[in-house]
Design an enzyme around this catalytic site. Structure first.
Site, PDB file in Angstrom:
ATOM      1  N   LYS A 196       0.111  -7.153  13.005  1.00  0.00           N
ATOM      2  CA  LYS A 196      -0.932  -6.282  12.467  1.00  0.00           C
ATOM      3  C   LYS A 196      -2.233  -6.593  13.219  1.00  0.00           C
ATOM      4  O   LYS A 196      -2.719  -7.715  13.191  1.00  0.00           O
ATOM      5  CB  LYS A 196      -1.089  -6.510  10.959  1.00  0.00           C
ATOM      6  CG  LYS A 196      -2.097  -5.570  10.285  1.00  0.00           C
ATOM      7  CD  LYS A 196      -2.083  -5.722   8.771  1.00  0.00           C
ATOM      8  CE  LYS A 196      -3.078  -4.751   8.117  1.00  0.00           C
ATOM      9  NZ  LYS A 196      -3.047  -4.851   6.624  1.00  0.00           N
ATOM     10  N   THR A 255       1.522  -4.303   4.203  1.00  0.00           N
ATOM     11  CA  THR A 255       1.377  -4.537   5.647  1.00  0.00           C
ATOM     12  C   THR A 255       0.810  -5.918   5.956  1.00  0.00           C
ATOM     13  O   THR A 255       0.936  -6.398   7.078  1.00  0.00           O
ATOM     14  CB  THR A 255       0.452  -3.475   6.263  1.00  0.00           C
ATOM     15  OG1 THR A 255      -0.835  -3.561   5.642  1.00  0.00           O
ATOM     16  CG2 THR A 255       1.040  -2.088   6.096  1.00  0.00           C
ATOM     17  N   ASP A 256       0.177  -6.571   4.980  1.00  0.00           N
ATOM     18  CA  ASP A 256      -0.486  -7.846   5.280  1.00  0.00           C
ATOM     19  C   ASP A 256       0.485  -8.919   5.776  1.00  0.00           C
ATOM     20  O   ASP A 256       0.136  -9.696   6.658  1.00  0.00           O
ATOM     21  CB  ASP A 256      -1.224  -8.367   4.038  1.00  0.00           C
ATOM     22  CG  ASP A 256      -2.472  -7.544   3.736  1.00  0.00           C
ATOM     23  OD1 ASP A 256      -3.126  -7.811   2.715  1.00  0.00           O
ATOM     24  OD2 ASP A 256      -2.765  -6.619   4.531  1.00  0.00           O
ATOM     25  N   GLU A 296      -2.045 -28.295  27.651  1.00  0.00           N
ATOM     26  CA  GLU A 296      -3.301 -28.830  27.080  1.00  0.00           C
ATOM     27  C   GLU A 296      -3.090 -30.148  26.341  1.00  0.00           C
ATOM     28  O   GLU A 296      -4.025 -30.732  25.807  1.00  0.00           O
ATOM     29  CB  GLU A 296      -3.906 -27.804  26.119  1.00  0.00           C
ATOM     30  CG  GLU A 296      -4.504 -26.600  26.824  1.00  0.00           C
ATOM     31  CD  GLU A 296      -5.695 -26.980  27.714  1.00  0.00           C
ATOM     32  OE1 GLU A 296      -5.909 -26.306  28.732  1.00  0.00           O
ATOM     33  OE2 GLU A 296      -6.379 -27.981  27.394  1.00  0.00           O
ATOM     34  N   THR A 309       0.806  -1.216   0.000  1.00  0.00           N
ATOM     35  CA  THR A 309       0.000   0.000   0.000  1.00  0.00           C
ATOM     36  C   THR A 309       0.835   1.260   0.000  1.00  0.00           C
ATOM     37  O   THR A 309       0.456   2.283  -0.573  1.00  0.00           O
ATOM     38  CB  THR A 309      -0.925  -0.007   1.239  1.00  0.00           C
ATOM     39  OG1 THR A 309      -1.849  -1.078   1.084  1.00  0.00           O
ATOM     40  CG2 THR A 309      -1.676   1.289   1.404  1.00  0.00           C
ATOM     41  N   TYR A 340      -8.217   0.296  -3.056  1.00  0.00           N
ATOM     42  CA  TYR A 340      -7.222   0.937  -3.928  1.00  0.00           C
ATOM     43  C   TYR A 340      -6.373  -0.166  -4.558  1.00  0.00           C
ATOM     44  O   TYR A 340      -6.538  -1.356  -4.273  1.00  0.00           O
ATOM     45  CB  TYR A 340      -6.335   1.890  -3.116  1.00  0.00           C
ATOM     46  CG  TYR A 340      -5.760   1.225  -1.889  1.00  0.00           C
ATOM     47  CD1 TYR A 340      -6.399   1.345  -0.650  1.00  0.00           C
ATOM     48  CD2 TYR A 340      -4.638   0.422  -1.964  1.00  0.00           C
ATOM     49  CE1 TYR A 340      -5.904   0.693   0.466  1.00  0.00           C
ATOM     50  CE2 TYR A 340      -4.146  -0.236  -0.851  1.00  0.00           C
ATOM     51  CZ  TYR A 340      -4.781  -0.088   0.359  1.00  0.00           C
ATOM     52  OH  TYR A 340      -4.304  -0.748   1.464  1.00  0.00           O
TER      53      TYR A 340
HETATM   54  N1  DGL Z   1      -2.552  -5.865  -0.349  1.00  0.00           N
HETATM   55  C1  DGL Z   1      -2.067  -5.449   0.955  1.00  0.00           C
HETATM   56  C2  DGL Z   1      -0.547  -5.650   1.042  1.00  0.00           C
HETATM   57  O1  DGL Z   1       0.129  -5.418   0.044  1.00  0.00           O
HETATM   58  C3  DGL Z   1      -2.378  -4.005   1.218  1.00  0.00           C
HETATM   59  C4  DGL Z   1      -2.163  -3.663   2.637  1.00  0.00           C
HETATM   60  C5  DGL Z   1      -0.985  -2.725   2.822  1.00  0.00           C
HETATM   61  O2  DGL Z   1       0.072  -2.830   2.179  1.00  0.00           O
HETATM   62  O3  DGL Z   1      -1.116  -1.900   3.735  1.00  0.00           O
HETATM   63  O4  DGL Z   1      -0.073  -6.020   2.136  1.00  0.00           O
END
Ligand code: DGL
Length: 351
Positions: free
Chosen positions: A187, A114-115, A308, A34, A48
């Protein structure tokens, strides 16, 4: 007397001309995400397109970078990070280690979606062979959005990578004015700016007024102190994650074993509990040589050995405080060194 005056004048004039300290040389390795994303309008913060803006444009958009470091950029990949793979990681790690071995490179920033940012950060935390700073950075809003967070995150990550205070701290994540450790950061929100957190064990510090402030350091081994070396690897062992939930059955475990997995992370409910319907499949997998790691879907807390489940009897490993996606990374690297569950458990208590 005159001689004293001349020597004092000489000293003061020489001191006045002492050269300013050189700026650190920081390389930005861009992978997409992103932070490199664009939206249809300035108010588009979801829906986006990620991974469209190149590294030179990212650098050009933040001229202030030149005040904190000598920056150069490389476009290593241009992908949305849900598509990050083991192969991408090996390419990235080898490039990072090659650059950091160069005396004229002082630090590296990696721009990333971020993913899976937390996963790439932890993988590099275990395989980078340098004490020089490596900082991962992303953005929760695309570059075209009102109050996009990418530019300030990029500026902060470069000044952090240029800082002597970041040396030897392990791989870091710089988002939202905060400094996080690769091992624990995760995250926590699908879209808000404060998504990256270390909920219980705590972040390492802040970036404020163009300065990093560290208040803690990771206690686990990382970078130059790990036993993992990917320089000669062209692939990583196959390890997948089984997610625990009500009504769970053995299908996923059996499928991963049939696919040839070398390890399975069981992200169980609670303290890594095993549903009775799944235990026979896990036992069968173990008997076929597959390493089983008990983790939790919960995300925080210690996964207690022999809590467990009777791990000693089952010959399973526990993930300690690693979440399932990070336990997968450590198990993959562990399997490049050993198949001994005793040795692998040591690694989960070390890294
Ligand atoms: N498609 C996600 C990625 O590339 C978008 C999220 C992001 O980068 O913040 O991780």
């Amino acid at each position: 007397m005159m001689a004293l005056f001349v020597s004092l004048f000489f000293v003061s004039s020489v001191r006045a001309e002492a050269p300013a300290p050189r700026l650190a040389n920081v390389v930005i390795l861009a992978t997409g995400g992103t932070i490199a994303g664009t939206g249809a309008t300035s108010t588009t913060t979801v829906g986006y397109t990620a991974a469209t803006v190149g590294v030179q444009s990212l650098i050009k958009a933040v001229p202030e970078l030149a005040k904190v470091a000598n920056v150069t950029g490389e476009q290593v990949f241009q992908i949305a990070s849900e598509n990050m793979s083991n192969e991408h990681w090996l390419i990235l790690a080898k490039r990072v280690n090659a650059l950091l071995a160069q005396p004229n490179v002082d630090g590296i920033v990696i721009t990333h979606g971020t993913d899976t940012l937390e996963e790439t950060a932890y993988f590099l935390d275990l395989v980078v062979k340098s004490r020089k700073p490596v900082v991962l950075v992303g953005a929760m809003r695309p570059s075209t959005a009102l109050s996009a967070d990418g530019p300030i995150n990029l500026y902060n990550s470069v000044l952090l990578a240029a800082s002597p205070d970041a040396v030897g701290k392990g791989v870091l994540v710089a988002m939202n004015d905060q400094i996080q450790a690769a091992r624990e950061v995760t995250k926590t929100n699908t879209s808000t700016l404060d998504s990256f957190r270390t909920p219980e064990l705590g972040m390492l510090g802040y970036i404020q007024g163009s300065k990093p402030f560290f208040y803690r350091a990771s206690t686990r081994k990382h970078t130059v102190d790990t036993e993992f070396d990917v320089s000669a690897l062209s692939a990583l062992p196959a390890v997948d994650i089984v997610y625990g939930h009500a009504n769970v059955g053995p299908v996923a475990v059996d499928a991963f074993v049939a696919a040839g997995d070398k390890g399975i992370i069981h992200a169980g409910v609670g303290d890594g509990s095993l549903a009775s319907k799944v235990v026979p499949a896990l036992k069968s997998a173990r008997q076929k040589g597959v390493i089983i790691v008990r983790a939790s879907r919960v995300g925080q807390g210690i996964l207690a050995r022999n809590g467990e489940a009777n791990d000693d009897e089952l010959d399973f490993v526990v993930a300690d405080t690693l979440n399932a996606q990070k336990a997968r990374i450590l198990l993959m690297l562990a399997l490049t060194k050993t198949n001994s569950t005793r040795e692998i458990q040591r690694m989960f208590y070390t890294y």
